[in-house]
Design an enzyme around this catalytic site. Structure first.
Site, PDB file in Angstrom:
ATOM      1  N   LYS A   1      39.034   8.501 -53.172  1.00 48.83           N
ATOM      2  CA  LYS A   1      39.411   7.011 -53.082  1.00 48.83           C
ATOM      3  C   LYS A   1      40.306   6.836 -52.019  1.00 48.83           C
ATOM      4  O   LYS A   1      41.325   7.732 -51.638  1.00 48.83           O
ATOM      5  CB  LYS A   1      40.326   6.894 -54.647  1.00 48.83           C
ATOM      6  CG  LYS A   1      40.537   5.669 -54.973  1.00 48.83           C
ATOM      7  CD  LYS A   1      41.193   5.753 -56.558  1.00 48.83           C
ATOM      8  CE  LYS A   1      41.432   4.443 -57.007  1.00 48.83           C
ATOM      9  NZ  LYS A   1      42.183   4.638 -58.158  1.00 48.83           N
TER      10      LYS A   1
HETATM   11  O1  G3P Z   1      43.946   2.641 -61.002  1.00 47.32           O
HETATM   12  C1  G3P Z   1      43.967   1.517 -60.462  1.00 47.32           C
HETATM   13  C2  G3P Z   1      44.158   0.549 -61.377  1.00 47.32           C
HETATM   14  O2  G3P Z   1      43.475   0.457 -62.487  1.00 47.32           O
HETATM   15  C3  G3P Z   1      45.793   0.278 -61.539  1.00 47.32           C
HETATM   16  O3  G3P Z   1      46.111  -0.707 -62.589  1.00 47.32           O
HETATM   17  O4  G3P Z   1      47.654  -1.567 -64.350  1.00 47.32           O
HETATM   18  O5  G3P Z   1      48.568  -0.360 -62.499  1.00 47.32           O
HETATM   19  O6  G3P Z   1      47.493  -2.745 -62.173  1.00 47.32           O
HETATM   20  P1  G3P Z   1      47.582  -1.384 -62.862  1.00 47.32           P
END
Ligand code: G3P
Length: 216
Positions: free
Chosen positions: A84
């Site tokens: 990633k």
């Molecule tokens: O893994 C990346 C993403 O899904 C992060 O989500 O909730 O931190 O905006 P969030």
């Protein structure tokens, strides 16, 4: 639509895998940091032992050479590791280099359609638009999924659209309707996907009727 879990918590990953419909896992530095006392690469290895589908492990480096060094370490963890990378100039170059060697990449922190176009041209395996964070910023996350889908279909890009930063069931329905290839979600959303109060009251009524008709 494929379903990934967005966590580094092993108990949640095992619980989701036991449902039989889990296709992969995404992690990021923040998610692994929440798991107290674990080593970054050790946790990715443990996850790969539970889930055989793609497991995204993110680099920490922000420049090209460091990203490639980390990618070398990440791909040694397990065959299902996906590297990633942040969607930046250096990330794009690293994506192009790794894709050319047949190494799968997940291009993260995508917030507008041209970022998705660029990473597809660089051969990314996955592109991760963050729909919840766009909504948080008073923009439209689902509209971004529609735009990326349209661009990829127009030009025949094979990069899979992985909707990330999903907060709730409405996001999931809209991602499915928008043709997202994958959605990555926290365990709370996986559980919520099976819920409806009419299912619960329906089961209760069936059991009450059965017991009345067939006592003892
Ligand atoms: O893994 C990346 C993403 O899904 C992060 O989500 O909730 O931190 O905006 P969030």
């Amino acid at each position: 639509m494929e379903l990934y879990i967005d966590t580094a918590n092993l108990d949640e990953i095992k619980e989701a895998a036991a449902l039989g419909v889990l296709d992969g896992v995404t992690t990021n530095p923040s998610l692994i940091a929440k798991e107290k006392g674990v080593k970054y690469h050790d946790r990715l290895k443990e996850i790969c032992e539970v889930v055989k589908g793609p497991v995204s492990g993110e680099v920490i480096s922000t420049e090209y050479a460091g990203m490639l060094t980390e990618a070398e370490q990440l791909i040694k963890i397990a065959p299902n590791i996906v590297v990633k990378l942040p969607t930046t100039v250096d990330g794009l170059k690293a994506c192009k280099h790794l894709s050319g060697r047949g190494i799968k990449t997940n291009m993260t922190l995508v917030f507008q359609p041209l970022q998705a176009l660029m990473v597809a041209k660089a051969g990314a395996f996955l592109v991760s638009p963050f729909i919840g964070r766009l909504d948080d910023a008073a923009e439209d996350g689902i509209e971004l999924i529609h735009k990326i889908r349209a661009i990829y279909d127009t030009y025949g890009f094979k990069t899979k659209v992985l909707a990330a930063s999903i907060r709730h069931n409405k996001h999931m329905v809209d991602c499915a309707l928008a043709g997202s290839d994958v959605a990555t979600v926290p365990m709370s959303v996986i559980k919520a996907m099976l819920n409806h109060p009419l299912t619960d009251t329906g089961i209760k009524k069936f059991l009450e009727d059965y017991k009345k008709a067939f006592p003892g």
